[in-house]
Design an enzyme around this catalytic site. Sequence first.
Site, PDB file in Angstrom:
ATOM      1  N   ASP A 247      42.171  28.025  33.267  1.00  0.00           N
ATOM      2  CA  ASP A 247      41.737  29.116  32.890  1.00  0.00           C
ATOM      3  C   ASP A 247      40.101  29.653  32.943  1.00  0.00           C
ATOM      4  OD1 ASP A 247      44.260  29.900  30.921  1.00  0.00           O
ATOM      5  OD2 ASP A 247      43.576  27.650  30.701  1.00  0.00           O
TER       6      ASP A 247
ATOM      7  N   ASP B 132      40.001  35.712  32.273  1.00  0.00           N
ATOM      8  CA  ASP B 132      41.347  35.365  32.362  1.00  0.00           C
ATOM      9  C   ASP B 132      42.174  35.552  31.232  1.00  0.00           C
ATOM     10  OD1 ASP B 132      43.519  34.409  33.863  1.00  0.00           O
ATOM     11  OD2 ASP B 132      43.286  32.456  33.025  1.00  0.00           O
TER      12      ASP B 132
ATOM     13  N   GLU C  18      41.847  40.257  34.934  1.00  0.00           N
ATOM     14  CA  GLU C  18      43.023  40.213  35.457  1.00  0.00           C
ATOM     15  C   GLU C  18      43.940  41.076  35.275  1.00  0.00           C
ATOM     16  OE1 GLU C  18      46.314  36.942  35.487  1.00  0.00           O
ATOM     17  OE2 GLU C  18      44.783  35.965  36.595  1.00  0.00           O
TER      18      GLU C  18
END
Length: 211
Positions: free
Chosen positions: A141, A7, A68
């Site tokens: 996160d 992330d 991501e």
Amino acid sequence: MRVLGVDPGLTRCGIGVVDGTAGRRLAMVGVGVVRTPADAPVGERLVLVEQGIEAWLDEHRPDAVAVERVFSQHNVRTVMGTAQASAVAILCAARRGLPVHLHTPSEVKAAVTGSGRADKAQVGAMVTRLLRLDAPPKPADAADALALAICHIWRGPATDRLRQAAARQNGTAAAPSASAASSSSSAVAARPAADRPAARDTAVRTRESAT
């Protein structure tokens, strides 16, 4: 399959490693966050992100990396840092020859919770349930990184098969056209000269001249 999910973030870069295959139980291997000081120069912060990701790759030896996909946000400064951290993660994986897959936030949410509009609390709760953890990973996160890994384990193979099927279909679709053109040309070349339009016209003119 072992997947390392990233992330991306410049201040906090979530990292999560998950073992599993589609349709079977998942197991968390590790989870954490790579942090960088907000007052440090961007170059130094990116080096720290790189070093952190490299350490995770060295320790856990994943089969693939899921990152991501970065989308534009209202805060341009934030999205720039996210994009930079994402690029570092992709670079680290590519340098080792690891396949890298990008998943949108809505894809990850839909894969984990069943809804592409789920909030972070819902994602954290489902990650906790799917990996049979005692509590949701903190900060968010870290939970998001695990969700990315889970998303790829469940959706990655199917996506790859669809891409391969599409590539094969495109390749075979072009072949008949070329083959048909070749066959058509061969058929024309194989006709007797008298059967070709130009040959018939020449024969008629020759007979008329002789008459």
